[in-house]
Write an enzyme that holds these catalytic residues in place. Structure first.
Site, PDB file in Angstrom:
ATOM      1  N   ASN A 171     -10.175 -16.742 -13.472  1.00 53.70           N
ATOM      2  CA  ASN A 171      -9.452 -16.300 -12.279  1.00 53.70           C
ATOM      3  C   ASN A 171     -10.066 -16.890 -11.010  1.00 53.70           C
ATOM      4  O   ASN A 171      -9.360 -17.485 -10.186  1.00 53.70           O
ATOM      5  CB  ASN A 171      -9.485 -14.763 -12.157  1.00 53.70           C
ATOM      6  CG  ASN A 171      -8.391 -14.099 -12.986  1.00 53.70           C
ATOM      7  OD1 ASN A 171      -7.658 -14.766 -13.707  1.00 53.70           O
ATOM      8  ND2 ASN A 171      -8.285 -12.793 -12.893  1.00 53.70           N
ATOM      9  N   GLY A 203     -17.778  -5.386  -6.819  1.00 49.92           N
ATOM     10  CA  GLY A 203     -18.329  -6.728  -7.054  1.00 49.92           C
ATOM     11  C   GLY A 203     -19.818  -6.676  -7.357  1.00 49.92           C
ATOM     12  O   GLY A 203     -20.458  -7.703  -7.549  1.00 49.92           O
ATOM     13  N   LYS A 231     -14.053  -4.289 -33.012  1.00 52.57           N
ATOM     14  CA  LYS A 231     -15.196  -5.163 -33.312  1.00 52.57           C
ATOM     15  C   LYS A 231     -16.339  -4.371 -33.949  1.00 52.57           C
ATOM     16  O   LYS A 231     -17.072  -4.896 -34.800  1.00 52.57           O
ATOM     17  CB  LYS A 231     -15.665  -5.865 -32.037  1.00 52.57           C
ATOM     18  CG  LYS A 231     -14.709  -6.946 -31.529  1.00 52.57           C
ATOM     19  CD  LYS A 231     -14.787  -8.209 -32.383  1.00 52.57           C
ATOM     20  CE  LYS A 231     -13.984  -9.351 -31.791  1.00 52.57           C
ATOM     21  NZ  LYS A 231     -14.076 -10.574 -32.610  1.00 52.57           N
ATOM     22  N   TYR A 249     -10.364  -3.225 -28.650  1.00 58.24           N
ATOM     23  CA  TYR A 249     -11.245  -4.379 -28.857  1.00 58.24           C
ATOM     24  C   TYR A 249     -12.641  -3.909 -29.269  1.00 58.24           C
ATOM     25  O   TYR A 249     -13.167  -4.332 -30.302  1.00 58.24           O
ATOM     26  CB  TYR A 249     -11.310  -5.201 -27.574  1.00 58.24           C
ATOM     27  CG  TYR A 249     -12.059  -6.503 -27.714  1.00 58.24           C
ATOM     28  CD1 TYR A 249     -11.530  -7.556 -28.459  1.00 58.24           C
ATOM     29  CD2 TYR A 249     -13.298  -6.692 -27.102  1.00 58.24           C
ATOM     30  CE1 TYR A 249     -12.219  -8.762 -28.586  1.00 58.24           C
ATOM     31  CE2 TYR A 249     -13.990  -7.893 -27.220  1.00 58.24           C
ATOM     32  CZ  TYR A 249     -13.444  -8.920 -27.965  1.00 58.24           C
ATOM     33  OH  TYR A 249     -14.118 -10.105 -28.097  1.00 58.24           O
ATOM     34  N   ARG A 278      -9.907 -13.552 -16.980  1.00 59.75           N
ATOM     35  CA  ARG A 278     -11.318 -13.196 -16.816  1.00 59.75           C
ATOM     36  C   ARG A 278     -11.819 -13.672 -15.471  1.00 59.75           C
ATOM     37  O   ARG A 278     -11.197 -14.505 -14.818  1.00 59.75           O
ATOM     38  CB  ARG A 278     -12.151 -13.879 -17.882  1.00 59.75           C
ATOM     39  CG  ARG A 278     -11.921 -13.336 -19.229  1.00 59.75           C
ATOM     40  CD  ARG A 278     -12.777 -14.168 -20.107  1.00 59.75           C
ATOM     41  NE  ARG A 278     -12.409 -13.972 -21.466  1.00 59.75           N
ATOM     42  CZ  ARG A 278     -13.185 -13.351 -22.332  1.00 59.75           C
ATOM     43  NH1 ARG A 278     -14.345 -12.866 -21.966  1.00 59.75           N
ATOM     44  NH2 ARG A 278     -12.795 -13.230 -23.562  1.00 59.75           N
ATOM     45  N   TYR A 336     -12.848  -7.205  -8.600  1.00 58.01           N
ATOM     46  CA  TYR A 336     -12.508  -5.843  -9.016  1.00 58.01           C
ATOM     47  C   TYR A 336     -13.696  -4.920  -8.725  1.00 58.01           C
ATOM     48  O   TYR A 336     -14.839  -5.245  -9.054  1.00 58.01           O
ATOM     49  CB  TYR A 336     -12.183  -5.781 -10.513  1.00 58.01           C
ATOM     50  CG  TYR A 336     -11.043  -6.684 -10.963  1.00 58.01           C
ATOM     51  CD1 TYR A 336     -10.100  -7.181 -10.049  1.00 58.01           C
ATOM     52  CD2 TYR A 336     -10.891  -7.029 -12.299  1.00 58.01           C
ATOM     53  CE1 TYR A 336      -9.054  -8.003 -10.466  1.00 58.01           C
ATOM     54  CE2 TYR A 336      -9.847  -7.855 -12.722  1.00 58.01           C
ATOM     55  CZ  TYR A 336      -8.943  -8.339 -11.797  1.00 58.01           C
ATOM     56  OH  TYR A 336      -7.918  -9.158 -12.221  1.00 58.01           O
TER      57      TYR A 336
HETATM   58  N1  UDP Z   1     -13.318  -9.309 -12.640  1.00 59.04           N
HETATM   59  C1  UDP Z   1     -13.107  -9.498 -11.280  1.00 59.04           C
HETATM   60  N2  UDP Z   1     -12.039 -10.254 -10.903  1.00 59.04           N
HETATM   61  C2  UDP Z   1     -11.185 -10.837 -11.777  1.00 59.04           C
HETATM   62  C3  UDP Z   1     -11.416 -10.653 -13.166  1.00 59.04           C
HETATM   63  C4  UDP Z   1     -12.502  -9.878 -13.564  1.00 59.04           C
HETATM   64  O1  UDP Z   1     -13.857  -8.989 -10.436  1.00 59.04           O
HETATM   65  O2  UDP Z   1     -10.242 -11.524 -11.340  1.00 59.04           O
HETATM   66  C5  UDP Z   1     -14.492  -8.498 -13.048  1.00 59.04           C
HETATM   67  C6  UDP Z   1     -14.219  -7.479 -14.160  1.00 59.04           C
HETATM   68  O3  UDP Z   1     -13.764  -6.254 -13.615  1.00 59.04           O
HETATM   69  C7  UDP Z   1     -15.605  -7.358 -14.775  1.00 59.04           C
HETATM   70  C8  UDP Z   1     -16.213  -8.748 -14.613  1.00 59.04           C
HETATM   71  O4  UDP Z   1     -15.453  -9.377 -13.577  1.00 59.04           O
HETATM   72  O5  UDP Z   1     -16.399  -6.437 -14.079  1.00 59.04           O
HETATM   73  C9  UDP Z   1     -16.114  -9.596 -15.874  1.00 59.04           C
HETATM   74  O6  UDP Z   1     -14.797  -9.507 -16.336  1.00 59.04           O
HETATM   75  P1  UDP Z   1     -14.231 -10.424 -17.496  1.00 59.04           P
HETATM   76  O7  UDP Z   1     -12.827  -9.986 -17.739  1.00 59.04           O
HETATM   77  O8  UDP Z   1     -14.501 -11.839 -17.188  1.00 59.04           O
HETATM   78  O9  UDP Z   1     -15.134 -10.070 -18.754  1.00 59.04           O
HETATM   79  P2  UDP Z   1     -15.553  -8.677 -19.437  1.00 59.04           P
HETATM   80  O10 UDP Z   1     -15.107  -7.526 -18.571  1.00 59.04           O
HETATM   81  O11 UDP Z   1     -14.883  -8.694 -20.757  1.00 59.04           O
HETATM   82  O12 UDP Z   1     -17.022  -8.776 -19.491  1.00 59.04           O
END
Ligand code: UDP
Length: 342
Positions: A196, A213, A155, A151, A192, A210
């Site tokens: 979620n 936090g 991009k 990705y 996301r 994840y």
């Molecule tokens: N994340 C989380 N729990 C979830 C999904 C995502 O803690 O159920 C975390 C993820 O590890 C990241 C942040 O939230 O640090 C944003 O993740 P997301 O997938 O929304 O967007 P991106 O990583 O693409 O910014």
């Protein structure tokens, strides 16, 4: 035709979360819209309400393949790409090809039509940033071989193509670097944090955080983002590079989850899961360029946007439950049917 009403606009990825909200805004502004979507992650249901709209047309096509015959366009938006980590990592080669081959096909279409081209890029081009907040001048810190690379590097390569077309005078281009966006029409299974956390809270399931936090993101409501995209496309004159579009209000994932729990009134527990590989530790857009060039800044406060999103996800979760219940009834009926039935 420049920026008046009644432009012919091609929106690749127009059935997705951001794309379908953009199609609505373009139709409301009086334009003619042709939406191209492969329905890989986009959904027909996002556009059902436009089925009888004479200024709207939906074409099923994957931009990795040669484009079907399309009417001439004044404007081309490229939002076609799976964008959430679980979805874009499900078929990483296709994700990369979507950004590289697909963007090249759409640029060629813009060149042939003399159309202005806007590429939906991403804050992921900054990778795990060492500069904070991220301004467009920052070149980023991306792992080119990790699971997010399909990705991020896709991009980045798309941005390269876009600016090479501009340098060669082949198309007039715009690049929006979009930061985390949320709102109605996000998929419940997007994977996301906003989708979620809200769906888990509404279902009374454990909320998955994840890592610690403590990583941060800055969340922009979709109507603000769409306003930024249309302003960027309408802006006449040279822009001199990409423009960040996002909400500069930064928060930890733990803080976001606390707001979701409060607004949903959910009794869900928080559970911690391992941090995905190459997950960026912090992210906040510097939107000085968008403010100065476009007079744009996000307006929707997080709680207002989250309430609208919770209402959307409540319907999604409810209809999934109804389907499951109907499915159980049908399965029950099948189980009771004679075994010899074909
Ligand atoms: N994340 C989380 N729990 C979830 C999904 C995502 O803690 O159920 C975390 C993820 O590890 C990241 C942040 O939230 O640090 C944003 O993740 P997301 O997938 O929304 O967007 P991106 O990583 O693409 O910014």
């Amino acid at each position: 035709m420049k920026n008046g009403k009644g432009q012919h606009v091609l929106v690749a990825g127009g059935a997705g979360f951001i794309g379908s909200n953009l199609c609505d805004a373009l139709i409301a502004d009086g334009h003619r819209v042709v939406c191209l979507d492969s329905f890989g992650t986009g959904r027909k249901v996002n556009l059902d309400h436009l089925a009888r709209e004479p200024r709207f047309e939906l074409v099923e096509a994957d931009i990795v393949e040669p484009l079907p015959k399309l009417p001439r366009a004044d404007r081309v938006f490229n939002l076609a790409c799976a964008a959430s980590p679980p979805h874009y990592q499900a078929d990483p080669v296709h994700t990369m090809m979507t950004s590289v081959v697909g963007t090249h096909r759409l640029l060629a279409k813009a060149e042939a039509d003399g159309a202005r081209f806007l590429q939906a890029s991403t804050s992921e081009v900054y990778g795990d940033p060492e500069i904070h907040p991220q301004a467009e001048t920052y070149w980023g810190n991306v792992n080119p071989t990790g699971p997010r690379a399909c990705y991020d590097e896709g991009k980045r390569a798309a941005e390269t193509l876009v600016f090479d077309f501009e340098r060669a005078g082949r198309a007039e281009v715009r690049v929006a670097r979009i930061f985390n966006t949320y709102g109605p029409r996000m998929r419940a299974d997007d994977g996301r944090v906003v989708s979620n956390a809200v769906c888990q809270a509404l279902r009374g399931e454990d909320i998955t955080v994840y890592g610690s936090g403590q990583q941060t993101r800055s969340f922009c409501f979709v109507s603000d983002l769409v306003d930024g995209l249309t302003r960027l496309m309408s802006h006449d004159g040279p822009l001199g590079g990409p423009v960040n579009l996002g909400n500069p209000t930064e928060m930890t994932i733990e803080e976001l989850v606390a707001v979701v729990l409060r607004l949903t009134g959910s009794l869900s527990e928080v559970v911690w899961r391992p941090l995905p590989v190459d997950d960026p530790r912090r992210r906040r857009p510097d939107i000085t360029r968008a403010r100065e060039l476009l007079g744009w800044a996000p307006k929707v406060p997080l709680e207002v946007g989250l309430k609208a999103s919770i209402a959307w996800f409540a319907k999604e979760v409810g209809s999934a439950k109804d389907k499951a219940r109907r499915g159980a009834k049908v399965a029950g009926a099948t189980a009771a049917a004679p075994r010899s039935a074909p």
